[in-house]
Scaffold this motif. Structure first.
Motif, mmCIF file in Angstrom:
data_model
loop_
_atom_site.group_PDB
_atom_site.id
_atom_site.type_symbol
_atom_site.label_atom_id
_atom_site.label_comp_id
_atom_site.label_asym_id
_atom_site.label_seq_id
_atom_site.Cartn_x
_atom_site.Cartn_y
_atom_site.Cartn_z
ATOM 1 N N THR A 145 83.440 140.683 -21.936
ATOM 2 C CA THR A 145 84.407 140.242 -21.306
ATOM 3 C C THR A 145 83.950 139.432 -20.166
ATOM 4 O OG1 THR A 145 84.511 142.158 -19.634
ATOM 5 C CG2 THR A 145 85.861 142.208 -21.567
ATOM 6 N N ASP A 146 83.709 139.849 -18.985
ATOM 7 C CA ASP A 146 83.137 139.167 -17.999
ATOM 8 C C ASP A 146 81.531 139.267 -17.815
ATOM 9 O OD1 ASP A 146 83.963 141.643 -16.974
ATOM 10 O OD2 ASP A 146 83.684 141.100 -15.228
ATOM 11 N N ILE A 147 80.878 138.657 -17.004
ATOM 12 C CA ILE A 147 79.710 138.751 -16.365
ATOM 13 C C ILE A 147 79.597 138.827 -15.144
ATOM 14 C CG2 ILE A 147 78.324 138.091 -18.495
ATOM 15 C CD1 ILE A 147 78.188 135.322 -17.408
ATOM 16 N N GLY A 148 78.476 138.990 -14.418
ATOM 17 C CA GLY A 148 78.394 139.076 -12.771
ATOM 18 C C GLY A 148 77.233 137.990 -12.268
ATOM 19 N N PRO A 149 77.482 136.952 -12.458
ATOM 20 C CA PRO A 149 76.336 136.190 -11.846
ATOM 21 C C PRO A 149 76.307 136.022 -10.365
ATOM 22 C CG PRO A 149 77.844 134.715 -12.598
ATOM 23 C CD PRO A 149 78.192 136.130 -13.289
ATOM 24 N N LEU A 150 75.090 136.426 -9.712
ATOM 25 C CA LEU A 150 75.024 136.602 -8.306
ATOM 26 C C LEU A 150 75.015 135.441 -7.446
ATOM 27 C CD1 LEU A 150 72.546 139.753 -8.535
ATOM 28 C CD2 LEU A 150 74.917 139.629 -7.319
ATOM 29 N N ALA A 151 75.797 135.288 -6.348
ATOM 30 C CA ALA A 151 75.590 134.275 -5.319
ATOM 31 C C ALA A 151 75.748 135.223 -3.936
ATOM 32 C CB ALA A 151 76.621 133.347 -5.424
ATOM 33 N N MET A 152 75.872 134.386 -2.868
ATOM 34 C CA MET A 152 75.981 135.146 -1.638
ATOM 35 C C MET A 152 76.930 134.610 -0.688
ATOM 36 S SD MET A 152 74.354 137.472 0.355
ATOM 37 C CE MET A 152 72.554 137.662 -0.190
ATOM 38 N N THR A 328 89.124 138.218 -25.126
ATOM 39 C CA THR A 328 87.804 137.931 -24.791
ATOM 40 C C THR A 328 87.559 136.308 -25.350
ATOM 41 O OG1 THR A 328 86.680 138.834 -26.796
ATOM 42 C CG2 THR A 328 86.849 140.024 -24.617
ATOM 43 N N ALA A 329 88.417 135.563 -26.009
ATOM 44 C CA ALA A 329 88.212 134.354 -26.249
ATOM 45 C C ALA A 329 88.118 133.312 -25.018
ATOM 46 C CB ALA A 329 89.541 133.910 -27.219
ATOM 47 N N PRO A 330 87.592 132.237 -25.100
ATOM 48 C CA PRO A 330 87.325 131.454 -24.162
ATOM 49 C C PRO A 330 88.518 131.007 -23.225
ATOM 50 C CG PRO A 330 86.044 130.612 -25.886
ATOM 51 C CD PRO A 330 87.000 131.664 -26.444
ATOM 52 N N GLU A 331 89.450 130.738 -24.071
ATOM 53 C CA GLU A 331 90.786 130.485 -23.237
ATOM 54 C C GLU A 331 91.349 131.661 -22.478
ATOM 55 O OE1 GLU A 331 90.408 128.303 -27.042
ATOM 56 O OE2 GLU A 331 90.473 130.403 -26.603
ATOM 57 N N GLN A 332 91.275 132.794 -22.988
ATOM 58 C CA GLN A 332 91.742 133.845 -22.078
ATOM 59 C C GLN A 332 90.757 134.305 -20.822
ATOM 60 O OE1 GLN A 332 93.979 132.885 -24.358
ATOM 61 N NE2 GLN A 332 92.810 133.949 -25.846
ATOM 62 N N GLN A 333 89.512 133.918 -21.308
ATOM 63 C CA GLN A 333 88.551 134.431 -20.184
ATOM 64 C C GLN A 333 88.714 133.632 -18.856
ATOM 65 O OE1 GLN A 333 84.435 134.714 -21.456
ATOM 66 N NE2 GLN A 333 84.682 136.552 -22.659
ATOM 67 N N ILE A 334 89.076 132.179 -19.140
ATOM 68 C CA ILE A 334 89.178 131.408 -18.208
ATOM 69 C C ILE A 334 90.520 131.753 -17.278
ATOM 70 C CG2 ILE A 334 89.766 129.078 -17.698
ATOM 71 C CD1 ILE A 334 87.881 128.030 -19.963
ATOM 72 N N LYS A 335 91.438 132.067 -18.104
ATOM 73 C CA LYS A 335 92.614 132.545 -17.307
ATOM 74 C C LYS A 335 92.509 133.855 -16.478
ATOM 75 C CE LYS A 335 95.705 131.000 -20.986
ATOM 76 N NZ LYS A 335 96.960 131.091 -21.960
ATOM 77 N N ALA A 336 91.660 134.823 -17.132
ATOM 78 C CA ALA A 336 91.440 135.951 -16.218
ATOM 79 C C ALA A 336 90.486 135.656 -14.972
ATOM 80 C CB ALA A 336 90.695 136.947 -17.147
ATOM 81 N N PHE A 337 89.776 134.605 -15.296
ATOM 82 C CA PHE A 337 88.816 134.301 -14.275
ATOM 83 C C PHE A 337 89.776 133.490 -13.176
ATOM 84 C CE2 PHE A 337 86.563 130.485 -12.429
ATOM 85 C CZ PHE A 337 85.803 131.059 -11.390
ATOM 86 N N GLN A 338 90.444 132.694 -13.412
ATOM 87 C CA GLN A 338 91.271 132.168 -12.453
ATOM 88 C C GLN A 338 92.343 133.110 -11.638
ATOM 89 O OE1 GLN A 338 93.224 129.213 -14.991
ATOM 90 N NE2 GLN A 338 91.689 127.639 -14.381
ATOM 91 N N GLY A 341 88.673 136.189 -10.697
ATOM 92 C CA GLY A 341 87.266 135.908 -10.289
ATOM 93 C C GLY A 341 86.533 136.541 -11.429
ATOM 94 N N ASN A 342 86.729 137.344 -12.605
ATOM 95 C CA ASN A 342 85.907 137.625 -13.548
ATOM 96 C C ASN A 342 85.351 136.442 -14.339
ATOM 97 O OD1 ASN A 342 86.761 140.188 -12.520
ATOM 98 N ND2 ASN A 342 88.262 140.555 -14.250
ATOM 99 N N PHE A 343 83.980 136.659 -14.064
ATOM 100 C CA PHE A 343 83.532 135.121 -14.746
ATOM 101 C C PHE A 343 83.358 135.203 -16.325
ATOM 102 C CE2 PHE A 343 80.519 131.725 -14.929
ATOM 103 C CZ PHE A 343 81.019 130.835 -14.014
ATOM 104 N N PRO A 344 83.568 134.326 -17.068
ATOM 105 C CA PRO A 344 83.456 134.238 -18.416
ATOM 106 C C PRO A 344 82.067 134.530 -19.015
ATOM 107 C CG PRO A 344 84.846 132.388 -17.834
ATOM 108 C CD PRO A 344 84.138 132.831 -16.644
ATOM 109 N N SER A 345 82.068 135.148 -19.999
ATOM 110 C CA SER A 345 80.655 135.144 -20.926
ATOM 111 C C SER A 345 80.578 134.545 -22.110
ATOM 112 C CB SER A 345 80.411 136.817 -21.163
ATOM 113 O OG SER A 345 81.473 137.329 -21.929
ATOM 114 N N GLN A 346 81.548 133.743 -22.503
ATOM 115 C CA GLN A 346 81.308 132.894 -23.673
ATOM 116 C C GLN A 346 80.994 131.588 -23.536
ATOM 117 O OE1 GLN A 346 84.189 132.969 -26.785
ATOM 118 N NE2 GLN A 346 84.373 135.044 -26.984
#
Length: 426
Positions: A145-152, A328-338, A341-346
């Motif tokens: 599903t998502d990944i969690g790249p780190l920022a501050m 988990t397809a790209p289109e749905q991952q982007i919708k979930a992110f928007q 905030g869950n960041f796409p992994s595809q």
């Protein structure tokens, strides 16, 4: 998605020898002839609207969504049902800290390479995301599903009041290394008398996820004492606690939630999924006060992310895998992110102009799509996590760090963490 992890250890050793029969309540066919699928998730995956959309696209499918508020209770129930070989949903979400325990029992899950749509192949995902969900026998257990790249993340207004730079570019020097981060914390505490970060365990966990070798090596041997980098991180964090930098809040608890609104701390380790939590908890009155920068001590890393799997208990594994693949397809991952905030992994999602152009007004209009893609690209490979990794984080290091925050010495806290981790590792 990263959340609080398993609150109580559930042994899976009893599952050896269990047969892969279907569970009684994992779905069937309704009186109207529709295939009934269930899906289990925790916290916020952003699936509510997507599941309705899927039903519209597939009128022969009816979906029941079981959603648990926190990851700890969810995974505790999940492992109980898995051990009982009954009661799991057709599609189950599994957080990255718990996937190692699942990979240890691949016979209880369908291989997505066999039951999934033929056009859904591993090369759709980042290489390290696929590796994280593939068992040693080659069974592909989870669609990422998502990944969690780190920022501050940090409070611009609080920085300004303390005489620290507040512009996202200007603060990068403060967040270049952990040494510079804690040094800036000393300046902030001296100027304001207030805490610099929310929780020792939140900082320590981010540092832990940056290590090449974590709590376990690839032979599943506990590395708590032999990996000196873990102890070094412990010393840095607990020293900062002793200097007044921690707000001493229990992550995801009520006081931690209200701490965002009450300006209880100035900085927050910020995987992409944390943005939605900050906005929700801090509220509209703090819009524009919070900022996010792509600088992160030590260069970045990944913290969090989940997978969708199909247990052998499912009565409709192919239909379940099709649903998981679509979610988990790209289109749905982007919708979930928007939405969350869950960041796409595809890979295709990460290259999408729609993602790269995504901004967040709450955080000052920053281009969060571009920022977190850059952070994701800094992750070369996922840290290996052995069985019990999530339990050590939840039941060993986090409570021990809380004990230090409440007055126990760093040395006593370390021994508490080691002793608990040793029991968990068995």
């Amino acid at each position: 998605m990263q959340t609080r992890v398993l609150a109580g250890a559930i042994s899976l050793t009893a599952m050896v020898g269990l047969t892969a029969c279907g569970g009684d309540d994992s779905g069937g066919v309704g009186a109207d002839g529709k295939i009934e699928l269930t899906i289990g998730t925790f916290t916020e995956f952003g699936y509510e609207d997507l599941l309705k959309e899927y039903e519209q696209l597939n009128p022969d499918i009816r979906i029941t969504h079981h959603k648990t508020g926190q990851g700890g209770p969810y995974h505790q129930q999940f492992f109980t049902k898995l051990a009982a070989n009954s009661g799991l949903e057709d599609v189950v979400a599994i957080e990255e800290a718990h996937i190692p325990k699942v990979l240890d029992k691949p016979q209880l899950f369908h291989d997505l390479g066999e039951v999934g749509p033929s056009d859904v192949t591993p090369d759709r995902w980042l290489d390290w995301k696929i590796e994280t969900a593939t068992a040693k026998d080659g069974t592909w257990i989870g669609y990422g599903t998502d990944i969690g790249p780190l920022a501050m993340c940090y409070r611009k207004d609080l920085f300004e009041a303390a005489g620290l730079p507040s512009d996202p570019e200007a603060v990068k020097a403060l967040f270049e290394t952990w040494e510079s981060y804690f040094a800036a914390g000393d300046q902030y505490v001296e100027a304001t008398g207030k805490p610099w970060f929310d929780s020792a365990s939140q900082v320590f966990n981010a540092m832990q996820n940056q290590l090449e070798t974590g709590y376990f090596n690839e032979q599943d041997q506990l590395m708590m004492e032999s990996n000196t980098a873990i102890r070094d991180n412990w010393k840095q964090v607990t020293a900062a606690v002793e200097r007044g930098q921690s707000a001493k809040l229990v992550a995801f608890g009520p006081e931690w939630n209200s701490g965002f609104k009450q300006s209880a701390f100035a900085t927050k380790t910020c995987p992409s999924w944390m943005l939605g939590i900050i906005e929700e908890q801090a509220g509209p009155e703090h819009a524009g006060h919070w900022a996010v920068t792509d600088a992160f001590p030590g260069g970045g890393g990944n913290w969090g992310g989940s997978f969708l799997a199909v247990p052998k208990q499912s009565q409709h594994p192919e239909e379940a895998a099709k649903l998981a693949a679509w979610l988990t397809a790209p289109e749905q991952q982007i919708k979930a992110f928007q939405h969350t905030g869950n960041f796409p992994s595809q890979v295709d999602a990460l290259d999408s102009p729609e993602l790269l152009g995504t901004t967040n007004e709450y955080f000052g209009g920053v281009n969060i799509g571009e920022l977190y893609v850059a952070q994701a690209n800094k992750v070369a490979e996922a840290q290996y996590k052995g069985p019990g990794d999530g339990e050590i984080q939840e039941n060993a290091t986090s409570p021990a760090l809380q004990a230090v925050e409440q007055g126990k010495s760093p040395e006593e806290g370390w021994q508490q963490a080691v002793d608990t981790a040793t029991r968990i590792a068995g």
